[in-house]
Design a protein around this motif. Sequence first.
Motif, PDB file in Angstrom:
ATOM      1  N   ARG A  45      -9.537  -0.253   4.729  1.00  0.00           N
ATOM      2  CA  ARG A  45     -10.554   0.203   3.700  1.00  0.00           C
ATOM      3  C   ARG A  45      -9.859   0.022   2.492  1.00  0.00           C
ATOM      4  NH1 ARG A  45     -10.680   6.454   5.618  1.00  0.00           N
ATOM      5  NH2 ARG A  45     -12.110   6.579   3.909  1.00  0.00           N
ATOM      6  N   VAL A  46      -8.671  -0.142   2.248  1.00  0.00           N
ATOM      7  CA  VAL A  46      -8.068  -0.566   1.102  1.00  0.00           C
ATOM      8  C   VAL A  46      -8.076  -2.174   0.747  1.00  0.00           C
ATOM      9  CG1 VAL A  46      -5.699  -0.834  -0.287  1.00  0.00           C
ATOM     10  CG2 VAL A  46      -6.481   1.328   0.957  1.00  0.00           C
ATOM     11  N   HIS A  47      -8.087  -2.896   1.922  1.00  0.00           N
ATOM     12  CA  HIS A  47      -8.055  -4.235   1.640  1.00  0.00           C
ATOM     13  C   HIS A  47      -9.481  -4.822   1.390  1.00  0.00           C
ATOM     14  CE1 HIS A  47      -4.028  -5.160   3.656  1.00  0.00           C
ATOM     15  NE2 HIS A  47      -3.793  -4.885   2.296  1.00  0.00           N
ATOM     16  N   MET A  48     -10.479  -4.233   2.275  1.00  0.00           N
ATOM     17  CA  MET A  48     -12.035  -4.585   1.722  1.00  0.00           C
ATOM     18  C   MET A  48     -12.432  -4.173   0.511  1.00  0.00           C
ATOM     19  SD  MET A  48     -12.995  -6.058   4.566  1.00  0.00           S
ATOM     20  CE  MET A  48     -15.058  -5.858   4.466  1.00  0.00           C
TER      21      MET A  48
ATOM     22  N   GLU B 228       6.850  -5.744  -2.879  1.00  0.00           N
ATOM     23  CA  GLU B 228       6.914  -6.601  -1.778  1.00  0.00           C
ATOM     24  C   GLU B 228       5.694  -6.229  -0.661  1.00  0.00           C
ATOM     25  OE1 GLU B 228       9.797  -7.643   2.072  1.00  0.00           O
ATOM     26  OE2 GLU B 228      10.553  -6.107   0.564  1.00  0.00           O
ATOM     27  N   ALA B 229       4.898  -6.906  -0.090  1.00  0.00           N
ATOM     28  CA  ALA B 229       3.845  -6.627   0.565  1.00  0.00           C
ATOM     29  C   ALA B 229       4.170  -5.828   2.050  1.00  0.00           C
ATOM     30  CB  ALA B 229       2.921  -7.640   1.136  1.00  0.00           C
ATOM     31  N   ASN B 230       3.550  -4.718   2.337  1.00  0.00           N
ATOM     32  CA  ASN B 230       4.022  -4.129   3.504  1.00  0.00           C
ATOM     33  C   ASN B 230       2.842  -3.884   4.484  1.00  0.00           C
ATOM     34  OD1 ASN B 230       2.169  -2.019   2.159  1.00  0.00           O
ATOM     35  ND2 ASN B 230       3.959  -0.479   2.087  1.00  0.00           N
ATOM     36  N   SER B 231       1.714  -4.638   3.963  1.00  0.00           N
ATOM     37  CA  SER B 231       0.477  -4.502   4.952  1.00  0.00           C
ATOM     38  C   SER B 231      -0.176  -6.100   4.899  1.00  0.00           C
ATOM     39  CB  SER B 231      -0.510  -3.651   4.155  1.00  0.00           C
ATOM     40  OG  SER B 231      -1.041  -4.020   3.014  1.00  0.00           O
ATOM     41  N   GLU B 232      -0.726  -6.158   5.883  1.00  0.00           N
ATOM     42  CA  GLU B 232      -1.497  -7.641   6.205  1.00  0.00           C
ATOM     43  C   GLU B 232      -2.570  -7.455   7.111  1.00  0.00           C
ATOM     44  OE1 GLU B 232      -0.612 -11.904   8.333  1.00  0.00           O
ATOM     45  OE2 GLU B 232       0.951 -11.082   7.251  1.00  0.00           O
ATOM     46  N   SER B 233      -3.808  -8.104   6.527  1.00  0.00           N
ATOM     47  CA  SER B 233      -5.089  -8.089   7.169  1.00  0.00           C
ATOM     48  C   SER B 233      -5.822  -9.487   7.430  1.00  0.00           C
ATOM     49  CB  SER B 233      -6.098  -7.073   6.952  1.00  0.00           C
ATOM     50  OG  SER B 233      -5.353  -5.715   6.628  1.00  0.00           O
ATOM     51  N   ARG B 234      -6.247  -9.862   8.419  1.00  0.00           N
ATOM     52  CA  ARG B 234      -7.052 -10.971   8.480  1.00  0.00           C
ATOM     53  C   ARG B 234      -8.549 -10.629   8.468  1.00  0.00           C
ATOM     54  NH1 ARG B 234      -7.309 -16.500   9.744  1.00  0.00           N
ATOM     55  NH2 ARG B 234      -9.220 -17.132  10.897  1.00  0.00           N
ATOM     56  N   ILE B 235      -9.438 -11.154   7.436  1.00  0.00           N
ATOM     57  CA  ILE B 235     -10.972 -10.802   7.866  1.00  0.00           C
ATOM     58  C   ILE B 235     -11.810 -11.933   7.837  1.00  0.00           C
ATOM     59  CG2 ILE B 235     -12.539  -9.725   6.378  1.00  0.00           C
ATOM     60  CD1 ILE B 235     -10.221  -8.385   4.571  1.00  0.00           C
TER      61      ILE B 235
ATOM     62  N   ILE C  80       0.828  -1.167   0.050  1.00  0.00           N
ATOM     63  CA  ILE C  80      -0.117   0.108   0.023  1.00  0.00           C
ATOM     64  C   ILE C  80       0.856   1.229   0.082  1.00  0.00           C
ATOM     65  CG2 ILE C  80      -1.664   1.349   1.479  1.00  0.00           C
ATOM     66  CD1 ILE C  80      -2.855  -1.011   2.390  1.00  0.00           C
ATOM     67  N   VAL C  81       0.459   2.207  -0.990  1.00  0.00           N
ATOM     68  CA  VAL C  81       1.436   3.540  -0.968  1.00  0.00           C
ATOM     69  C   VAL C  81       0.415   4.633  -0.866  1.00  0.00           C
ATOM     70  CG1 VAL C  81       2.580   4.840  -2.622  1.00  0.00           C
ATOM     71  CG2 VAL C  81       3.028   2.418  -2.464  1.00  0.00           C
ATOM     72  N   LYS C  82       0.673   5.508   0.000  1.00  0.00           N
ATOM     73  CA  LYS C  82      -0.296   6.729   0.416  1.00  0.00           C
ATOM     74  C   LYS C  82       0.667   7.955   0.161  1.00  0.00           C
ATOM     75  CE  LYS C  82      -3.725   9.048   2.143  1.00  0.00           C
ATOM     76  NZ  LYS C  82      -3.236  10.541   1.952  1.00  0.00           N
ATOM     77  N   GLU C  83       0.461   8.832  -0.901  1.00  0.00           N
ATOM     78  CA  GLU C  83       1.185   9.777  -1.276  1.00  0.00           C
ATOM     79  C   GLU C  83       0.534  11.058  -0.478  1.00  0.00           C
ATOM     80  OE1 GLU C  83       1.038  10.560  -5.349  1.00  0.00           O
ATOM     81  OE2 GLU C  83       2.021   8.522  -5.973  1.00  0.00           O
ATOM     82  N   ARG C  84       1.567  11.903  -0.389  1.00  0.00           N
ATOM     83  CA  ARG C  84       1.038  13.189   0.577  1.00  0.00           C
ATOM     84  C   ARG C  84       0.098  14.096  -0.380  1.00  0.00           C
ATOM     85  NH1 ARG C  84       2.823  16.091   4.708  1.00  0.00           N
ATOM     86  NH2 ARG C  84       4.679  14.712   5.100  1.00  0.00           N
ATOM     87  N   GLY C  85      -0.857  14.459   0.016  1.00  0.00           N
ATOM     88  CA  GLY C  85      -1.749  15.446  -0.596  1.00  0.00           C
ATOM     89  C   GLY C  85      -2.697  14.702  -1.746  1.00  0.00           C
ATOM     90  N   VAL C  86      -2.805  13.313  -1.498  1.00  0.00           N
ATOM     91  CA  VAL C  86      -3.761  12.326  -2.384  1.00  0.00           C
ATOM     92  C   VAL C  86      -4.525  11.885  -1.247  1.00  0.00           C
ATOM     93  CG1 VAL C  86      -4.083  10.408  -3.874  1.00  0.00           C
ATOM     94  CG2 VAL C  86      -1.948  12.198  -4.227  1.00  0.00           C
TER      95      VAL C  86
ATOM     96  N   ARG D  15      -3.315   3.703  -2.479  1.00  0.00           N
ATOM     97  CA  ARG D  15      -3.398   2.740  -3.550  1.00  0.00           C
ATOM     98  C   ARG D  15      -2.467   1.657  -3.395  1.00  0.00           C
ATOM     99  NH1 ARG D  15       0.535   6.229  -5.515  1.00  0.00           N
ATOM    100  NH2 ARG D  15       2.263   5.105  -6.583  1.00  0.00           N
ATOM    101  N   GLU D  16      -2.998   0.394  -3.920  1.00  0.00           N
ATOM    102  CA  GLU D  16      -2.083  -0.800  -3.989  1.00  0.00           C
ATOM    103  C   GLU D  16      -1.323  -0.851  -5.315  1.00  0.00           C
ATOM    104  OE1 GLU D  16      -4.063  -4.368  -1.644  1.00  0.00           O
ATOM    105  OE2 GLU D  16      -5.280  -3.706  -3.309  1.00  0.00           O
ATOM    106  N   GLU D  17      -0.048  -1.321  -5.093  1.00  0.00           N
ATOM    107  CA  GLU D  17       1.099  -1.293  -6.336  1.00  0.00           C
ATOM    108  C   GLU D  17       1.733  -2.693  -6.153  1.00  0.00           C
ATOM    109  OE1 GLU D  17       4.828   1.103  -5.076  1.00  0.00           O
ATOM    110  OE2 GLU D  17       3.294   2.140  -6.237  1.00  0.00           O
ATOM    111  N   PRO D  18       2.263  -3.066  -7.289  1.00  0.00           N
ATOM    112  CA  PRO D  18       3.175  -4.316  -7.251  1.00  0.00           C
ATOM    113  C   PRO D  18       4.428  -4.187  -6.436  1.00  0.00           C
ATOM    114  CG  PRO D  18       2.505  -3.920  -9.506  1.00  0.00           C
ATOM    115  CD  PRO D  18       2.023  -2.568  -8.678  1.00  0.00           C
TER     116      PRO D  18
END
Length: 312
Positions: free
Chosen positions: A250-253, A218-225, A203-209, A213-216
Amino acid sequence: MRGRGRSGGVPAAPLPQRDGIDPVRVRLPENPEGVWTTVGDHLVARFGGAIGAARVEAMLSGRRFVGTDGPVAADEPYGAGRFIWFHRDFAPEEPVPFPVGVVYRDRHLVVADKPHFLATTPRGRHVTETAVARLRRELGLPELQPAHRLDRLTAGLVLFVVRPGERGAYQTLFRDRLVRKEYEAVAPYDPAREFPVTVRSRIVKERGVIAAREEPGEANSESRIELLEHRDGLGRYRLSPATGRTHQLRVHMNALGLPILQDPVYPVVEAEGAADDWSRPLQLLARALEFTDPVTGVAHRFESGLRLSALP
């Protein structure tokens, strides 16, 4: 706040809090070229672009800049390293019409139930209408600080630290992933999707945006649902994040094709103002926090008293 020094040789602020907000602290920088002859020269240069030179001069005339020895005059000789404090002028804020509940309180901690739409800490246009400012005022705890943050649109549990010297110990719990966090969400139900599922992505979050968003890569986030129940085309889900990226749940859902109900950002960023419709809160709740207290050694589990309205 008076009379108490801080670490690193910084003196205590000579101004009290205002509306639960600390005064701004300024340290006068080195002046090798002799650009600033007086304190007023520097303050006008430093803040004139943001609030206007005339406003800075009026604040100086009104004795609103204060040093350790009292109000600062505009014509005082410049001295690098000196500390000066002042209060910002707060823009009017519309009160968030929901209370901050206190789930637990002792000499070290306050665990609060933050409502939807209330920011945890001052940022941007949300300053006095924040959970930390409200709790400082309501509980009479001027040194209260959050150990972590919860998105403004997300409701639920936030842990605050009473004593500044202990804040680092509690922040370390979150940094080292020693806090077990459970969230609850209401989102569409898809009978074709199997649960539980673990989502991992980059997951990447840019300042001001607004949207992450998700991008190709190495994973940096993990959620169990997990799916807890479903009816009328909606599901109630338990979300257990192993990491803490911005907007992660919110991104993963959304990536599962199950965007959280009444989310003004995912899958589509809605028009400005949609995020402040109090009749449509984001259906995401920080339900539980579980950890061993690093100061007292007590094993804690706290649960929110709030409920999501979309699937009662």
